[in-house]
Structures are given as structure tokens and as C-alpha cells.
Design a protein around this motif. Structure first.
Motif, PDB file in Angstrom:
ATOM      1  N   GLY A 201       0.722  -1.286   0.120  1.00  0.00           N
ATOM      2  CA  GLY A 201      -0.110  -0.032   0.018  1.00  0.00           C
ATOM      3  C   GLY A 201       0.993   1.423  -0.433  1.00  0.00           C
ATOM      4  N   ALA A 202       1.716   0.935  -0.227  1.00  0.00           N
ATOM      5  CA  ALA A 202       3.125   2.119  -0.470  1.00  0.00           C
ATOM      6  C   ALA A 202       2.960   3.230  -1.404  1.00  0.00           C
ATOM      7  CB  ALA A 202       4.352   1.910  -0.878  1.00  0.00           C
TER       8      ALA A 202
ATOM      9  N   PHE B 101      -2.051  -0.550   3.527  1.00  0.00           N
ATOM     10  CA  PHE B 101      -2.840  -1.321   1.380  1.00  0.00           C
ATOM     11  C   PHE B 101      -4.741  -1.128   2.633  1.00  0.00           C
ATOM     12  CE2 PHE B 101      -5.646  -4.473   0.273  1.00  0.00           C
ATOM     13  CZ  PHE B 101      -5.522  -4.653  -1.334  1.00  0.00           C
ATOM     14  N   GLY B 102      -5.401  -0.963   1.618  1.00  0.00           N
ATOM     15  CA  GLY B 102      -6.518  -0.621   1.682  1.00  0.00           C
ATOM     16  C   GLY B 102      -7.286  -0.603   0.041  1.00  0.00           C
TER      17      GLY B 102
ATOM     18  N   ARG C 107      -2.219  10.856   9.177  1.00  0.00           N
ATOM     19  CA  ARG C 107      -1.378   9.462   8.431  1.00  0.00           C
ATOM     20  C   ARG C 107      -0.244   9.746   8.899  1.00  0.00           C
ATOM     21  NH1 ARG C 107      -5.530   9.872   4.735  1.00  0.00           N
ATOM     22  NH2 ARG C 107      -6.963   8.856   4.227  1.00  0.00           N
TER      23      ARG C 107
ATOM     24  N   PRO D 151      -6.697   2.800  14.173  1.00  0.00           N
ATOM     25  CA  PRO D 151      -6.750   4.420  14.089  1.00  0.00           C
ATOM     26  C   PRO D 151      -8.352   4.392  13.196  1.00  0.00           C
ATOM     27  CG  PRO D 151      -5.862   3.926  11.558  1.00  0.00           C
ATOM     28  CD  PRO D 151      -6.506   2.055  12.029  1.00  0.00           C
ATOM     29  N   PRO D 152      -8.935   5.572  14.356  1.00  0.00           N
ATOM     30  CA  PRO D 152     -10.167   6.390  13.544  1.00  0.00           C
ATOM     31  C   PRO D 152      -9.894   7.236  12.515  1.00  0.00           C
ATOM     32  CG  PRO D 152      -8.985   7.526  15.243  1.00  0.00           C
ATOM     33  CD  PRO D 152      -7.903   7.107  14.742  1.00  0.00           C
ATOM     34  N   GLU D 153     -10.605   7.803  11.869  1.00  0.00           N
ATOM     35  CA  GLU D 153     -10.350   8.346  10.706  1.00  0.00           C
ATOM     36  C   GLU D 153      -8.843   9.588  10.498  1.00  0.00           C
ATOM     37  OE1 GLU D 153     -12.843  12.437  10.862  1.00  0.00           O
ATOM     38  OE2 GLU D 153     -12.427  12.974   8.779  1.00  0.00           O
TER      39      GLU D 153
ATOM     40  N   ARG E 193       0.966  -1.900  -7.911  1.00  0.00           N
ATOM     41  CA  ARG E 193       0.185  -2.267  -9.222  1.00  0.00           C
ATOM     42  C   ARG E 193       0.909  -0.430  -9.369  1.00  0.00           C
ATOM     43  NH1 ARG E 193      -5.845  -1.229  -7.351  1.00  0.00           N
ATOM     44  NH2 ARG E 193      -5.841   0.246  -6.723  1.00  0.00           N
ATOM     45  N   SER E 194       1.188   0.786  -8.940  1.00  0.00           N
ATOM     46  CA  SER E 194       1.426   1.709 -10.052  1.00  0.00           C
ATOM     47  C   SER E 194       3.015   2.161  -9.301  1.00  0.00           C
ATOM     48  CB  SER E 194      -0.359   2.648  -9.215  1.00  0.00           C
ATOM     49  OG  SER E 194      -0.821   2.539  -9.293  1.00  0.00           O
TER      50      SER E 194
ATOM     51  N   VAL F 241      -8.720  -0.587  11.584  1.00  0.00           N
ATOM     52  CA  VAL F 241      -9.731   0.731  11.222  1.00  0.00           C
ATOM     53  C   VAL F 241      -9.818   0.360  13.413  1.00  0.00           C
ATOM     54  CG1 VAL F 241     -10.255   0.633   8.541  1.00  0.00           C
ATOM     55  CG2 VAL F 241     -11.963  -1.516  10.389  1.00  0.00           C
TER      56      VAL F 241
ATOM     57  N   LEU G 101      -9.483  -6.660   1.405  1.00  0.00           N
ATOM     58  CA  LEU G 101      -8.776  -7.116   3.062  1.00  0.00           C
ATOM     59  C   LEU G 101      -8.786  -8.588   3.277  1.00  0.00           C
ATOM     60  CD1 LEU G 101     -10.089  -3.805   4.719  1.00  0.00           C
ATOM     61  CD2 LEU G 101      -7.603  -3.972   3.432  1.00  0.00           C
TER      62      LEU G 101
ATOM     63  N   GLY H 225      -0.044   4.569  -1.095  1.00  0.00           N
ATOM     64  CA  GLY H 225      -1.078   4.620  -0.559  1.00  0.00           C
ATOM     65  C   GLY H 225      -0.960   6.652   0.425  1.00  0.00           C
TER      66      GLY H 225
HETATM   67  N1  NAP Z   1      -9.686   6.535   5.599  1.00  0.00           N
HETATM   68  C1  NAP Z   1     -10.219   6.330   6.935  1.00  0.00           C
HETATM   69  O1  NAP Z   1     -10.224   7.441   7.289  1.00  0.00           O
HETATM   70  C2  NAP Z   1      -9.295   5.126   7.412  1.00  0.00           C
HETATM   71  C3  NAP Z   1      -9.569   5.191   8.272  1.00  0.00           C
HETATM   72  C4  NAP Z   1      -9.009   4.247   9.036  1.00  0.00           C
HETATM   73  C5  NAP Z   1      -8.285   3.575   8.657  1.00  0.00           C
HETATM   74  N2  NAP Z   1      -8.329   3.574   7.551  1.00  0.00           N
HETATM   75  C6  NAP Z   1      -7.797   2.342   7.426  1.00  0.00           C
HETATM   76  O2  NAP Z   1      -6.313   2.456   6.686  1.00  0.00           O
HETATM   77  C7  NAP Z   1      -5.886   1.920   6.009  1.00  0.00           C
HETATM   78  C8  NAP Z   1      -4.922   2.965   5.176  1.00  0.00           C
HETATM   79  O3  NAP Z   1      -5.476   4.396   4.054  1.00  0.00           O
HETATM   80  P1  NAP Z   1      -5.240   5.502   3.322  1.00  0.00           P
HETATM   81  O4  NAP Z   1      -6.126   6.311   3.437  1.00  0.00           O
HETATM   82  O5  NAP Z   1      -3.828   5.812   4.093  1.00  0.00           O
HETATM   83  O6  NAP Z   1      -4.926   4.326   2.258  1.00  0.00           O
HETATM   84  P2  NAP Z   1      -4.944   4.442   0.700  1.00  0.00           P
HETATM   85  O7  NAP Z   1      -4.365   6.073   0.967  1.00  0.00           O
HETATM   86  O8  NAP Z   1      -6.291   4.162   0.196  1.00  0.00           O
HETATM   87  O9  NAP Z   1      -4.252   3.906  -0.398  1.00  0.00           O
HETATM   88  C9  NAP Z   1      -4.414   2.728  -0.004  1.00  0.00           C
HETATM   89  C10 NAP Z   1      -3.645   1.970  -0.782  1.00  0.00           C
HETATM   90  O10 NAP Z   1      -3.839   0.463  -1.239  1.00  0.00           O
HETATM   91  C11 NAP Z   1      -3.702   0.504  -2.640  1.00  0.00           C
HETATM   92  N3  NAP Z   1      -4.341  -0.441  -3.121  1.00  0.00           N
HETATM   93  C12 NAP Z   1      -5.135  -0.687  -3.201  1.00  0.00           C
HETATM   94  N4  NAP Z   1      -6.656  -1.576  -4.023  1.00  0.00           N
HETATM   95  C13 NAP Z   1      -5.396  -2.288  -4.799  1.00  0.00           C
HETATM   96  C14 NAP Z   1      -5.585  -3.321  -5.294  1.00  0.00           C
HETATM   97  N5  NAP Z   1      -6.337  -3.664  -6.250  1.00  0.00           N
HETATM   98  N6  NAP Z   1      -3.896  -3.668  -5.974  1.00  0.00           N
HETATM   99  C15 NAP Z   1      -2.962  -3.143  -5.645  1.00  0.00           C
HETATM  100  N7  NAP Z   1      -3.239  -1.784  -4.389  1.00  0.00           N
HETATM  101  C16 NAP Z   1      -4.149  -1.812  -3.439  1.00  0.00           C
HETATM  102  C17 NAP Z   1      -3.605   1.629  -3.317  1.00  0.00           C
HETATM  103  O11 NAP Z   1      -2.412   1.589  -4.286  1.00  0.00           O
HETATM  104  P3  NAP Z   1      -2.893   2.122  -5.472  1.00  0.00           P
HETATM  105  O12 NAP Z   1      -2.415   3.596  -5.262  1.00  0.00           O
HETATM  106  O13 NAP Z   1      -2.588   1.938  -6.590  1.00  0.00           O
HETATM  107  O14 NAP Z   1      -4.316   2.964  -6.244  1.00  0.00           O
HETATM  108  C18 NAP Z   1      -2.653   2.219  -1.815  1.00  0.00           C
HETATM  109  O15 NAP Z   1      -1.517   1.419  -2.294  1.00  0.00           O
HETATM  110  C19 NAP Z   1      -6.236   1.072   4.624  1.00  0.00           C
HETATM  111  O16 NAP Z   1      -6.460  -0.201   5.244  1.00  0.00           O
HETATM  112  C20 NAP Z   1      -7.404   1.976   5.561  1.00  0.00           C
HETATM  113  O17 NAP Z   1      -9.363   1.111   5.340  1.00  0.00           O
HETATM  114  C21 NAP Z   1      -8.179   4.395   6.691  1.00  0.00           C
END
Ligand code: NAP
Length: 208
Positions: free
Chosen positions: A7-8, A71-72, A183, A155-157, A32-33, A109, A85, A10
Motif C-alpha cells: 500500500g506504499a 494497504f486498503g 497518516r 486508527p479512527p478517521e 500496482r502503479s 480500522v 482486505l 497510498g
Molecule cells: N480513510 C480513513 O479515514 C481510514 C480510517 C481508518 C483506517 N483506514 C484504513 O487505513 C488503511 C490506509 O488508508 P489510507 O487512506 O492511508 O490509504 P489509501 O490512500 O486509500 O491507499 C490505499 C493503498 O492500497 C493500494 N491498493 C488498493 N487496492 C489495491 C489493489 N487492488 N491492488 C494493489 N494495491 C491496491 C493503493 O494502491 P494504488 O495507489 O495503486 O491505488 C494504495 O497504495 C486502509 O486499510 C484503510 O482502510 C482508513
């Protein structure tokens, strides 16, 4: 350490890469990208592959000390990603065993904290994001049932605010009034945690 960051590309993942380099770790990213990691391309190893494929993961993991996952599913979550997941956890746990890498720190989460009252994380998650709760629960279950040295960080939001280093941590609970965290602070905690063997087998809540 020789780290693999998943998830590097993201929000959390890019912070993990940046801060891991600052700390002097060696970093490998399976993505993947690859274009999204251009700013780091001279300082880390980047491999393109399928993060849901056991063989791709196994090959990337060999010879490393630990895995950090941010990753997510990308938001808004598509129907195709409804159990992303879970599929990731299946592939990752098998690949880690085959590659002989035991240590993994996974970003999950806070919605999974059933005992949190302020905020009522589980209730909010079930009401607003039931599929995320189900998918993240499945991921945690698969990893927890493996024989790996895992730590779950919940983590929360997440926000894109800068690093503060000033965040709260609670084992088995979400810190009280833990509504959000940057983050960058999550990445800081995950990097502290990967070297801390006392956190193995623990679920840890973090918030600003
Ligand atoms: N959003 C929130 O407020 C929140 C709160 C608590 C926990 N979380 C969790 O915390 C984690 C990180 O969140 P974030 O917002 O920092 O992450 P993010 O910016 O959404 O990035 C997600 C990462 O996962 C990769 N990914 C997703 N689908 C993929 C696939 N099918 N194949 C390969 N790579 C894939 C993405 O790659 P690409 O760059 O190629 O898309 C990206 O590197 C996640 O698990 C999320 O559910 C989120």
C-alpha cells in the motif's frame, strides 16, 4: 531493517516510505502503479505486481525482515473491492509463511473496537460502513489465526495533517475521544511498532 511496505502508494504508505528512509531502513515496495513512487525511485526498490497474488507477494518478500501494510480499498469503495482486505490477508499470510518472513504490522480500522463508547466506533462503523467493518474483521481474523508475529494498528478517521509525534496509544482500546489521527502519525507509530517485539499479538488503538 529490510522492510517491505505494502500500500506504499497510498496516504499512509507514502508516509511509511518517507519515514522509513529517514530512519535508515532499507525499503522495498510492491505496487500496482509504480509511477506514484517516482520521488523515491533512487532510494527504494520498487516492484510491480499483484498484491492479491500469493506468488508475487512471496517473491517480493523473500530476504526481508518485516512487512508494514497501509494497504486498503481506495475510497469510494467499489463493489469489486468489497472483500479486498480479506483477499489481501489470505494471500499475504500464505506468502509470508512461504517466504519465511514472520513480522507484520497492519493498519486496520478503529471501527472494530466493540468496547469504545466515546466515540462509539463499532456502532458508527456498523451503521455507516458495514462492508468495511466486515472486510476489515475478516482481514484481522485471518492474520490473527496465522502463526505470524503480527500487530494490528487501528486508527479512527485518517487526516493528511502533518506529523506531530503527539498522539495517544492504547492497547486493546481506542484512546478516549479518539476521533482522528494524521497518516503521518500512524506511520510513525507503525515504524516504532515493527521493532517492538512486545507488541506482537496485540491490537492497538491510536489517535491524536
Ligand atoms: N480513510 C480513513 O479515514 C481510514 C480510517 C481508518 C483506517 N483506514 C484504513 O487505513 C488503511 C490506509 O488508508 P489510507 O487512506 O492511508 O490509504 P489509501 O490512500 O486509500 O491507499 C490505499 C493503498 O492500497 C493500494 N491498493 C488498493 N487496492 C489495491 C489493489 N487492488 N491492488 C494493489 N494495491 C491496491 C493503493 O494502491 P494504488 O495507489 O495503486 O491505488 C494504495 O497504495 C486502509 O486499510 C484503510 O482502510 C482508513
Amino acid at each position: 531493517m529490510k522492510l517491505v511496505i505494502l500500500g506504499a502508494t497510498g496516504g499512509t504508505g507514502l508516509e511509511l516510505v518517507r519515514q522509513a528512509l529517514e530512519r535508515g531502513h532499507s525499503v522495498m515496495a510492491l505496487v500496482r502503479s509504480p509511477d506514484r513512487l517516482k520521488p523515491f525511485r533512487d532510494r527504494i526498490t520498487i516492484k510491480q505486481g499483484d498484491l492479491l497474488n500469493r506468488a508475487d507477494l512471496e517473491q517480493a518478500l523473500k530476504g526481508h525482515d518485516a512487512v508494514l501494510s497501509g494497504f486498503g480499498p481506495r475510497v469510494p469503495i467499489s463493489k469489486a473491492d468489497a472483500n479486498l482486505l480479506q483477499r489481501f490477508a489470505d494471500a499475504l499470510t500464505e506468502a509470508m509463511v512461504l517466504a519465511g518472513v514472520r513480522r507484520v504490522v497492519v493498519e486496520s480500522v478503529a471501527f472494530l473496537f466493540k468496547n469504545s463508547i466515546l466515540p462509539p466506533a463499532y456502532l458508527l462503523g456498523r451503521l455507516l460502513f458495514p462492508r468495511t467493518v466486515a472486510d476489515a474483521s475478516a482481514m484481522e481474523r485471518i492474520i490473527a489465526q496465522s502463526k505470524l508475529d503480527w500487530t494490528m494498528v487501528r486508527p479512527p478517521e485518517l487526516t493528511d495533517k502533518p506529523y506531530t509525534g503527539n498522539y495517544r496509544v492504547r492497547e486493546g482500546h481506542l484512546p478516549r475521544f479518539g476521533f482522528s489521527i494524521s497518516r503521518a502519525d500512524v506511520a510513525d507509530f507503525m515504524l516504532n511498532t515493527v521493532e517492538n517485539r512486545a507488541s506482537i499479538g496485540k491490537v492497538i488503538g491510536v489517535s491524536n
